[in-house]
Design a protein around this motif. Structure first.
Motif, PDB file in Angstrom:
ATOM      1  N   LEU A  84       3.356   6.594  25.275  1.00  0.00           N
ATOM      2  CA  LEU A  84       2.453   6.884  24.162  1.00  0.00           C
ATOM      3  C   LEU A  84       1.502   5.722  23.897  1.00  0.00           C
ATOM      4  O   LEU A  84       0.301   5.925  23.635  1.00  0.00           O
ATOM      5  CB  LEU A  84       3.262   7.201  22.899  1.00  0.00           C
ATOM      6  N   PHE A  85       2.016   4.497  23.959  1.00  0.00           N
ATOM      7  CA  PHE A  85       1.164   3.339  23.709  1.00  0.00           C
ATOM      8  C   PHE A  85       0.080   3.203  24.768  1.00  0.00           C
ATOM      9  O   PHE A  85      -1.097   2.993  24.456  1.00  0.00           O
ATOM     10  CB  PHE A  85       2.012   2.068  23.662  1.00  0.00           C
ATOM     11  N   MET A  86       0.452   3.328  26.044  1.00  0.00           N
ATOM     12  CA  MET A  86      -0.536   3.184  27.111  1.00  0.00           C
ATOM     13  C   MET A  86      -1.527   4.337  27.102  1.00  0.00           C
ATOM     14  O   MET A  86      -2.685   4.188  27.507  1.00  0.00           O
ATOM     15  CB  MET A  86       0.169   3.088  28.463  1.00  0.00           C
ATOM     16  N   PHE A  87      -1.116   5.502  26.659  1.00  0.00           N
ATOM     17  CA  PHE A  87      -2.024   6.628  26.491  1.00  0.00           C
ATOM     18  C   PHE A  87      -3.124   6.274  25.496  1.00  0.00           C
ATOM     19  O   PHE A  87      -4.320   6.487  25.752  1.00  0.00           O
ATOM     20  CB  PHE A  87      -1.218   7.848  26.042  1.00  0.00           C
ATOM     21  N   VAL A  88      -2.746   5.704  24.346  1.00  0.00           N
ATOM     22  CA  VAL A  88      -3.732   5.337  23.332  1.00  0.00           C
ATOM     23  C   VAL A  88      -4.587   4.162  23.807  1.00  0.00           C
ATOM     24  O   VAL A  88      -5.796   4.112  23.548  1.00  0.00           O
ATOM     25  CB  VAL A  88      -3.050   5.021  21.990  1.00  0.00           C
ATOM     26  N   VAL A  89      -3.974   3.202  24.525  1.00  0.00           N
ATOM     27  CA  VAL A  89      -4.740   2.081  25.072  1.00  0.00           C
ATOM     28  C   VAL A  89      -5.828   2.604  26.009  1.00  0.00           C
ATOM     29  O   VAL A  89      -6.981   2.147  25.980  1.00  0.00           O
ATOM     30  CB  VAL A  89      -3.821   1.100  25.821  1.00  0.00           C
ATOM     31  N   ILE A 254       2.260  12.901  28.871  1.00  0.00           N
ATOM     32  CA  ILE A 254       3.601  12.887  29.448  1.00  0.00           C
ATOM     33  C   ILE A 254       3.596  13.470  30.851  1.00  0.00           C
ATOM     34  O   ILE A 254       4.267  12.966  31.763  1.00  0.00           O
ATOM     35  CB  ILE A 254       4.579  13.648  28.533  1.00  0.00           C
ATOM     36  N   GLY A 255       2.798  14.525  31.067  1.00  0.00           N
ATOM     37  CA  GLY A 255       2.713  15.128  32.400  1.00  0.00           C
ATOM     38  C   GLY A 255       2.133  14.181  33.427  1.00  0.00           C
ATOM     39  O   GLY A 255       2.657  14.043  34.540  1.00  0.00           O
ATOM     40  N   CYS A 256       1.053  13.482  33.068  1.00  0.00           N
ATOM     41  CA  CYS A 256       0.441  12.527  33.995  1.00  0.00           C
ATOM     42  C   CYS A 256       1.373  11.341  34.244  1.00  0.00           C
ATOM     43  O   CYS A 256       1.439  10.813  35.360  1.00  0.00           O
ATOM     44  CB  CYS A 256      -0.907  12.041  33.449  1.00  0.00           C
ATOM     45  N   ALA A 257       2.098  10.927  33.208  1.00  0.00           N
ATOM     46  CA  ALA A 257       3.082   9.846  33.380  1.00  0.00           C
ATOM     47  C   ALA A 257       4.177  10.270  34.348  1.00  0.00           C
ATOM     48  O   ALA A 257       4.595   9.496  35.216  1.00  0.00           O
ATOM     49  CB  ALA A 257       3.677   9.462  32.031  1.00  0.00           C
ATOM     50  N   LEU A 273      -4.205   6.460  32.594  1.00  0.00           N
ATOM     51  CA  LEU A 273      -5.286   7.183  33.252  1.00  0.00           C
ATOM     52  C   LEU A 273      -5.697   8.402  32.446  1.00  0.00           C
ATOM     53  O   LEU A 273      -6.893   8.680  32.286  1.00  0.00           O
ATOM     54  CB  LEU A 273      -4.846   7.592  34.659  1.00  0.00           C
ATOM     55  N   PHE A 274      -4.718   9.140  31.914  1.00  0.00           N
ATOM     56  CA  PHE A 274      -5.044  10.308  31.105  1.00  0.00           C
ATOM     57  C   PHE A 274      -5.790   9.891  29.843  1.00  0.00           C
ATOM     58  O   PHE A 274      -6.777  10.527  29.454  1.00  0.00           O
ATOM     59  CB  PHE A 274      -3.774  11.073  30.745  1.00  0.00           C
ATOM     60  N   GLY A 275      -5.337   8.836  29.181  1.00  0.00           N
ATOM     61  CA  GLY A 275      -6.019   8.381  27.981  1.00  0.00           C
ATOM     62  C   GLY A 275      -7.447   7.941  28.255  1.00  0.00           C
ATOM     63  O   GLY A 275      -8.360   8.252  27.490  1.00  0.00           O
ATOM     64  N   ALA A 276      -7.655   7.250  29.386  1.00  0.00           N
ATOM     65  CA  ALA A 276      -8.999   6.778  29.726  1.00  0.00           C
ATOM     66  C   ALA A 276      -9.946   7.921  30.052  1.00  0.00           C
ATOM     67  O   ALA A 276     -11.170   7.762  29.950  1.00  0.00           O
ATOM     68  CB  ALA A 276      -8.914   5.821  30.910  1.00  0.00           C
TER      69      ALA A 276
END
Length: 420
Positions: A84-89, A254-257, A273-276
């Motif tokens: 979740l943190f890396m998604f937001v980052v 979560i799916g991309c992770a 990558l998904f967040g970016a």
């Protein structure tokens, strides 16, 4: 027998969580009171909860609190927090407003801020590899990991420091944020390559991971990005579609992770990558921070810090390893500060502002801890080097605030000068 041993045949999960959250919050507030980022105190809390402090002072209690059978549940929470943190980052990692005019300058600063610590990290690995690398890890795998680890900048920490000082929209602030964004992308790509080459045996496995990551990039940017944009077209935060949007974003991250993990790299890469790939939308970013980042930082990431603390070892403080610790700190700080300052000077800033940019780029914080955990999970480093890198991350990040005050003085005055 101490009273707390009693009938505890196994440690209650909620008790573990309570202890972790309490210690994390106490240390976070303590460091915040002396002008340091809260994350520094929370990282330090992880060390205190590990074998170096709590394990040494109260070994029986420590063994019961963190008995091996109880760690899988904490590990699952920790991984969810990381995702979740890396998604937001990834979602936050956008070029700041007005930076296009100085994109060339940001590129120069970023490249030199990555190249200098990488070169110094490769050189330092000649001395570090024989005594601190796991027996099965080759010199180049270890050296390339060290190069990537030393080149990381904590973009979220940097952004928060600038915001607290009112420098977000200053020339120096925009240059630093853009440079950090570019530098982190380069460093993460290198880290992904190193982990891929280390985890996979044989050309077929490496080809599978490489092609798989390219396919994941195509999926996130080619299919998911426009799909999310369509979903957001008529979206209003807090409206009836809010739950649908949050569910879709959670599933995407979560799916991309999970795909990234299946490819043999690490779950954080897929989430990042998904967040970016998300479309730029200030409303969306605000919701992501409130709904995902805050719960992750308040509840889940302290668990990650505690588990990281359990991976530390007092062996890192032997006479030989103290020399290695000193070398790593000097190489990390000198590479970042001098490399970034040289890039800023080439962009026309005065030397004082150049070193201020270098001080900001030297902040590593939580991002360094994530990189270290990736390296530890991949078997690229052992507990001694993990501990050394953790101490380095704490010290280099704690340098940022004092150095900025020394170089720039009154933040508000600096803000007025650099924005005119």
């Amino acid at each position: 027998m101490p009273f707390w041993v009693g009938d505890m045949s196994h440690t209650p999960f909620l008790l573990q969580l309570l202890v972790i959250l309490a210690v994390s919050r106490i240390f976070g507030l303590a460091l915040r009171a002396v002008g340091q980022p809260t994350v520094i105190g929370e990282m330090a809390a992880g060390i205190v909860l590990g074998p170096i402090v709590l394990g040494a002072l109260f070994p029986q209690f420590h063994a019961l609190l963190f008995e091996p059978q109880s760690l899988p549940a904490l590990s699952a929470l920790s991984q969810l927090g990381l995702v979740l943190f890396m998604f937001v980052v990834g979602a936050e990692l956008r070029a700041p407003d007005g930076v296009r005019a100085q994109l060339r300058s940001a590129g120069i600063v970023a490249m030199l801020s990555v190249a200098a610590p990488m070169v110094l990290g490769l050189a330092a690995s000649l001395a570090l590899h024989p005594g601190l690398a796991p027996a099965s890890v080759s010199f180049w795998s270890f050296a390339l990991f060290m190069a990537a680890a030393l080149s990381i900048t904590a973009f979220p920490v940097l952004a928060r420091i600038l915001k607290e000082r009112g420098m977000t929209q200053s020339t120096l602030g925009r240059l630093s944020m853009a440079s950090a964004a570019i530098a982190d992308v380069v460093a993460w790509i290198l880290l992904a390559v190193v982990v891929t080459l280390t985890n996979q045996s044989g050309s077929a496995a490496i080809l599978k991971s490489t092609l798989g990551m390219l396919a994941l990039v195509g999926l996130t940017w080619g299919l998911l990005k426009p799909a999310i944009a369509r979903l957001l077209h008529n979206w209003t935060a807090g409206g009836p579609t809010d739950l649908l949007v949050l569910s879709a974003l959670s599933a995407g991250a979560i799916g991309c992770a999970a795909l990234s993990q299946w490819l043999g790299i690490h779950a954080v890469f897929g989430a990042f990558l998904f967040g970016a790939s998300l479309p730029r939308d200030d409303r969306l970013l605000k919701v992501l921070v409130e709904r995902f980042e805050y719960p992750a930082l308040i509840v889940l990431m302290p668990v990650f810090f505690a588990l990281a603390g359990l991976s530390t070892t007092a062996k890192a403080f032997t006479a030989t390893n103290l020399g290695a610790l000193s070398l790593v700190i000097v190489v990390a700080a000198a590479g970042k500060v001098l490399g970034s300052a040289a890039g800023a000077r080439a962009s026309g800033l005065c030397w004082r502002e150049c070193f201020a940019v270098g001080s900001l780029m030297n902040a590593r914080g939580l991002m360094e801890l994530i990189v270290m955990k990736v390296g530890l999970d991949a078997g690229l480093i052992g507990p001694e080097m993990f501990t050394i890198l953790l101490i380095m991350a704490l010290l280099t990040t704690s340098m940022t605030g004092p150095l900025l005050s020394l170089l720039l003085g009154n933040p508000s005055a600096t803000h007025r000068r650099t924005t005119t």
